[in-house]
Enzyme design. Sequence first.
Site, mmCIF file in Angstrom:
data_model
loop_
_atom_site.group_PDB
_atom_site.id
_atom_site.type_symbol
_atom_site.label_atom_id
_atom_site.label_comp_id
_atom_site.label_asym_id
_atom_site.label_seq_id
_atom_site.Cartn_x
_atom_site.Cartn_y
_atom_site.Cartn_z
ATOM 1 C CG HIS A 1 7.387 10.863 -24.332
ATOM 2 N ND1 HIS A 1 6.014 10.846 -24.385
ATOM 3 C CD2 HIS A 1 7.721 11.884 -23.517
ATOM 4 C CE1 HIS A 1 5.534 11.812 -23.611
ATOM 5 N NE2 HIS A 1 6.557 12.459 -23.076
ATOM 6 C CG ASN B 1 -0.121 17.186 -20.246
ATOM 7 O OD1 ASN B 1 0.809 16.409 -20.062
ATOM 8 N ND2 ASN B 1 -1.150 17.265 -19.426
ATOM 9 C CG HIS C 1 2.786 15.876 -23.677
ATOM 10 N ND1 HIS C 1 3.610 16.973 -23.750
ATOM 11 C CD2 HIS C 1 3.482 14.948 -22.985
ATOM 12 C CE1 HIS C 1 4.738 16.713 -23.122
ATOM 13 N NE2 HIS C 1 4.695 15.495 -22.649
ATOM 14 C CE LYS D 1 6.670 17.391 -13.767
ATOM 15 N NZ LYS D 1 6.733 16.184 -14.546
ATOM 16 N NE ARG E 1 -4.223 -1.804 1.680
ATOM 17 C CZ ARG E 1 -4.275 -2.888 2.447
ATOM 18 N NH1 ARG E 1 -3.443 -3.012 3.456
ATOM 19 N NH2 ARG E 1 -5.156 -3.831 2.216
ATOM 20 N NE ARG F 1 1.816 17.232 -12.835
ATOM 21 C CZ ARG F 1 2.374 16.403 -12.001
ATOM 22 N NH1 ARG F 1 2.030 16.389 -10.736
ATOM 23 N NH2 ARG F 1 3.311 15.559 -12.396
ATOM 24 C CE LYS G 1 0.405 14.251 -14.594
ATOM 25 N NZ LYS G 1 0.143 14.701 -15.965
ATOM 26 C CG HIS H 1 0.434 11.300 -25.186
ATOM 27 N ND1 HIS H 1 -0.201 11.657 -24.016
ATOM 28 C CD2 HIS H 1 1.743 11.194 -24.875
ATOM 29 C CE1 HIS H 1 0.691 11.780 -23.053
ATOM 30 N NE2 HIS H 1 1.881 11.513 -23.549
ATOM 31 C CD GLU I 1 -2.608 17.078 -15.956
ATOM 32 O OE1 GLU I 1 -1.500 16.574 -15.698
ATOM 33 O OE2 GLU I 1 -3.183 16.929 -17.032
ATOM 34 C CD GLU J 1 8.781 16.008 -22.241
ATOM 35 O OE1 GLU J 1 8.149 17.046 -21.972
ATOM 36 O OE2 GLU J 1 8.237 14.898 -22.433
HETATM 37 N N1 LIG Z 1 5.932 10.828 -15.136
HETATM 38 C C1 LIG Z 1 6.021 11.912 -15.846
HETATM 39 O O1 LIG Z 1 5.695 13.014 -15.389
HETATM 40 C C2 LIG Z 1 6.555 11.835 -17.242
HETATM 41 C C3 LIG Z 1 6.918 13.001 -17.922
HETATM 42 C C4 LIG Z 1 7.480 12.878 -19.193
HETATM 43 C C5 LIG Z 1 7.660 11.634 -19.759
HETATM 44 N N2 LIG Z 1 7.290 10.524 -19.058
HETATM 45 C C6 LIG Z 1 7.525 9.180 -19.618
HETATM 46 O O2 LIG Z 1 8.919 8.976 -19.767
HETATM 47 C C7 LIG Z 1 9.140 7.975 -20.759
HETATM 48 C C8 LIG Z 1 10.275 8.389 -21.663
HETATM 49 O O3 LIG Z 1 11.428 8.538 -20.878
HETATM 50 P P1 LIG Z 1 12.885 8.426 -21.519
HETATM 51 O O4 LIG Z 1 12.958 9.259 -22.730
HETATM 52 O O5 LIG Z 1 13.842 8.663 -20.428
HETATM 53 O O6 LIG Z 1 12.887 6.931 -22.058
HETATM 54 P P2 LIG Z 1 13.635 5.606 -21.597
HETATM 55 O O7 LIG Z 1 13.517 5.387 -20.157
HETATM 56 O O8 LIG Z 1 13.118 4.547 -22.501
HETATM 57 O O9 LIG Z 1 15.150 5.914 -21.962
HETATM 58 C C9 LIG Z 1 15.525 6.093 -23.315
HETATM 59 C C10 LIG Z 1 16.655 5.127 -23.693
HETATM 60 O O10 LIG Z 1 17.863 5.585 -23.104
HETATM 61 C C11 LIG Z 1 18.496 4.506 -22.397
HETATM 62 N N3 LIG Z 1 19.255 5.136 -21.310
HETATM 63 C C12 LIG Z 1 18.769 5.640 -20.160
HETATM 64 N N4 LIG Z 1 19.738 6.251 -19.477
HETATM 65 C C13 LIG Z 1 20.872 6.113 -20.196
HETATM 66 C C14 LIG Z 1 22.210 6.552 -20.022
HETATM 67 N N5 LIG Z 1 22.576 7.303 -18.975
HETATM 68 N N6 LIG Z 1 23.120 6.213 -20.962
HETATM 69 C C15 LIG Z 1 22.756 5.481 -22.063
HETATM 70 N N7 LIG Z 1 21.496 5.085 -22.297
HETATM 71 C C16 LIG Z 1 20.570 5.395 -21.370
HETATM 72 C C17 LIG Z 1 17.374 3.621 -21.983
HETATM 73 O O11 LIG Z 1 17.819 2.307 -21.743
HETATM 74 C C18 LIG Z 1 16.453 3.698 -23.191
HETATM 75 O O12 LIG Z 1 16.898 2.819 -24.190
HETATM 76 C C19 LIG Z 1 7.822 7.828 -21.492
HETATM 77 O O13 LIG Z 1 7.232 6.606 -21.122
HETATM 78 C C20 LIG Z 1 6.973 8.988 -20.986
HETATM 79 O O14 LIG Z 1 5.614 8.700 -20.962
HETATM 80 C C21 LIG Z 1 6.761 10.601 -17.827
#
Ligand SMILES: NC(=O)c1ccc[n+]([C@@H]2O[C@H](COP(=O)([O-])OP(=O)(O)OC[C@H]3O[C@@H](n4cnc5c(N)ncnc54)[C@H](O)[C@@H]3O)[C@@H](O)[C@H]2O)c1
Length: 369
Positions: free
Chosen positions: A265, A244, A247, A226, A120, A240, A142, A251, A236, A184
């Site tokens: 993304h 987006n 987005h 942020k 939990r 907030r 999030k 998306h 949100e 971003e």
């Molecule tokens: N929670 C939130 O508020 C929020 C906000 C924006 C995006 N997101 C989410 O984040 C995700 C995208 O995140 P991302 O772009 O970090 O993707 P990811 O986690 O897939 O990382 C991108 C790639 O980089 C590699 N990688 C990570 N760190 C590395 C490093 N230091 N050196 C070499 N390679 C590395 C990973 O293995 C992966 O192949 C999406 O699912 C999106 O929906 C969430």
Amino acid sequence: MDDIVSVNLGTRSYEVCIGTGLLARAEAQIAPLLRRPRVAVVTDETVGPLHLDALRAGLGQIEMVSLTLPAGESTKSWPHFTRTVEWLLEQKVERKDIVIAFGGGVIGDLVGFAASVLRRGVRFVQIPTTLLAQVDSSVGGKTGINSVVGKNLIGAFHQPTRVLADIDLLGTLAPRDFLAGYGEVAKYGLLGSASFFDWLERNGPALAQGDTALRQEAVRRSVQMKADIVERDETEEGDRALLNLGHTFGHALESATGYSDRLLHGEGVSIGCALAFELSQRLGLCAQEAPSRVRAHLRAMGMKTDLSDIAGDLPDADGLIALMAQDKKVLDGKLRFILARGIGEAFVTSEVPADTLKTLLQDALASRA
Ligand SMILES: NC(=O)c1ccc[n+]([C@@H]2O[C@H](COP(=O)([O-])OP(=O)(O)OC[C@H]3O[C@@H](n4cnc5c(N)ncnc54)[C@H](O)[C@@H]3O)[C@@H](O)[C@H]2O)c1
């Protein structure tokens, strides 16, 4: 020197520490949070081999167990979520223990969600390893996974207990992943700070080439923006949603490309920001120059800005609009958009005439021909 950004949310407040060499200092950062000297770390198959040994060394006297998941967006799914939760239980992670998400946004979102339901709710620390995760996904609480119906549709608000953004980790990112994160970063300037966007126009290229001080400054300013927004509207209900920007389009495009390597993304966000400014201009909300300036900077950085930058087939305009309708921002069946009156002046609206949207997408798709 480290930068500290505080996220002030009453009992859920925490600090984001941004600096270099943080992994080597992980023990000092994390030990004060622990009841017993043990952490469970979840990472992915790219980050693990590159940086897990350094984290283990940096944790010093703190015992570390680790789980390594496949890299990529498809990991944000029920099977890997179940596996992670079961593994954490097998590792006998207790209510007062800390789970560490060590990876990009995929690992951060998945592990944060796992922590939110484990017994939990257990605390978790984010050690974001991508630019996207450092400036965005690791902050704000999030968490979640994707459904076959749409992205991020299953999840929870669960704030981290601390975020450690080590700028050095960005050094091993593939250029494409670095630039996806830059989508971003640019978004922050576009939604709320013309002066930050000016700064990015001047410093973006050097930052992308590896200037550590500039990278740290970009992460600090993004995280501060942020934090300010999340403090005003944690769950949100209003402001907030500005985060987006780009987005709703992004998306839909990610869904159309199957959350695959065809479109990352942050690339979807970049194209989405360009489309949001184009739509704003067509609705007479912002000056003619604004969308050209947005596109020019993103282009100069080598980013995707147009539907023609996406390889392979895409749905037609109606198909894309149907995908947008799955967005979490849909309210009373109406699509909501983040539009702008200029650079740094975004706002939320449901008042977008259907024919203007359809023509915009038809024109954007026609440019692929
Ligand atoms: N929670 C939130 O508020 C929020 C906000 C924006 C995006 N997101 C989410 O984040 C995700 C995208 O995140 P991302 O772009 O970090 O993707 P990811 O986690 O897939 O990382 C991108 C790639 O980089 C590699 N990688 C990570 N760190 C590395 C490093 N230091 N050196 C070499 N390679 C590395 C990973 O293995 C992966 O192949 C999406 O699912 C999106 O929906 C969430």
